[in-house]
Design an enzyme around this catalytic site. Sequence first.
Site, PDB file in Angstrom:
ATOM      1  CG  HIS A   1      56.841  44.869  40.263  1.00 34.04           C
ATOM      2  ND1 HIS A   1      55.863  43.865  39.620  1.00 34.04           N
ATOM      3  CD2 HIS A   1      56.620  45.974  39.420  1.00 34.04           C
ATOM      4  CE1 HIS A   1      55.485  44.290  38.606  1.00 34.04           C
ATOM      5  NE2 HIS A   1      55.743  45.622  38.231  1.00 34.04           N
TER       6      HIS A   1
ATOM      7  N   GLY B   1      50.842  60.657  26.772  1.00 33.71           N
ATOM      8  CA  GLY B   1      51.173  60.705  28.223  1.00 33.71           C
ATOM      9  C   GLY B   1      52.560  60.766  28.553  1.00 33.71           C
TER      10      GLY B   1
ATOM     11  CB  SER C   1      47.535  53.475  37.927  1.00 30.69           C
ATOM     12  OG  SER C   1      47.961  52.324  37.593  1.00 30.69           O
TER      13      SER C   1
ATOM     14  CG  HIS D   1      47.095  46.617  38.068  1.00 35.03           C
ATOM     15  ND1 HIS D   1      45.899  46.074  37.657  1.00 35.03           N
ATOM     16  CD2 HIS D   1      47.403  47.781  37.835  1.00 35.03           C
ATOM     17  CE1 HIS D   1      45.439  47.272  36.765  1.00 35.03           C
ATOM     18  NE2 HIS D   1      46.407  48.211  36.921  1.00 35.03           N
TER      19      HIS D   1
ATOM     20  NE  ARG E   1      39.910  52.907  32.643  1.00 35.01           N
ATOM     21  CZ  ARG E   1      40.047  51.624  33.342  1.00 35.01           C
ATOM     22  NH1 ARG E   1      40.928  51.587  34.343  1.00 35.01           N
ATOM     23  NH2 ARG E   1      39.755  50.705  32.584  1.00 35.01           N
TER      24      ARG E   1
ATOM     25  CG  HIS F   1      39.538  36.314  44.732  1.00 36.70           C
ATOM     26  ND1 HIS F   1      39.053  36.654  43.486  1.00 36.70           N
ATOM     27  CD2 HIS F   1      40.768  35.690  44.308  1.00 36.70           C
ATOM     28  CE1 HIS F   1      39.826  36.442  42.419  1.00 36.70           C
ATOM     29  NE2 HIS F   1      41.057  35.857  43.052  1.00 36.70           N
TER      30      HIS F   1
END
Length: 305
Positions: free
Chosen positions: A98, A263, A94, A108, A112, A149
């Site tokens: 910023h 976690g 992940s 972002h 997974r 995109h």
Amino acid sequence: MNLIQDLPRAHRYFTGLQSSIVGRLEALDGAAFCRDEWQRTEGGSGTSCILEEGRVFERGGVNFSHVKGERLPPSASAARPQLAGRSFEVMGVSSVLHPRNPHVPTVHMNLRLFAALPREPESQPVWWFGGGMDLTPYYGFEEDATHFHRTCRASLAPFGDDYHPRFKAWCDEYFFLKHRGEPRGIGGIFFDDLNERGFEHCFALTRSVGDHFLAAYEPILQRRKDLPYTERERDFQAYRRGRYVEFNLVYDRGTLFGLQSSGRTEAILMSLPPIVRWRYDWRPEPGSAEEKLYAEFLTARDWLA
């Protein structure tokens, strides 16, 4: 498929992707990421790579985790009640970046592999892939939105023409703040529960998304990172970052799963921006660049039409 053999293959890909992204971001910023290796008492481990107060990135995180548990958390079994009570393994990478400059969007990316393991020897494991990437601008540039995109579409094109429209619409729907009635950003692609057409197909698609991440974001970063900005623009960036925080703490399934599965909290919450502001019932000035973001960019728009 043989999940016992496939899990190590996925592990190698995810850790390699983390290393390649971190290496490139360090070259772009000029500062080194802090590497924090951790072990989970209930099973599993991970490596968090964090950059704070860099030249380009005010905060950046690229995390790998491999978590094991004896019982699926509620966030994972809510849509699959037949899997409740199974043990599980989940691994992935992940990244949340910023930037300091408000003309550079936050980005972002998450990928997974989830496996719900049977307790009875005769039962089969259930696996699925999930993830995607999305862009959250503070000031809108059509060139940037179109590029992002277009690259998302290119990552899915080898696997079938139907994937990009599906995953683009899924992203628009998922990254939406219902209590605000507005999207978090301009979207990208998002998918979950992907197990159609076999493991190799899904694994290849997931790898392609990961391999296109830097190609989707770096040209935007290079174009905008040295643009001049004012305190007014930094102030609006901090205000819009509040929406990012609200989404991650209220809706984000990955955040909820991480906290419910015990976690590592520091790694889970590294996605939050370092400086954020909220205001009561704020409205942008008519005709301003801030109003343009709401009117022209924070919509479920087809950027490739």
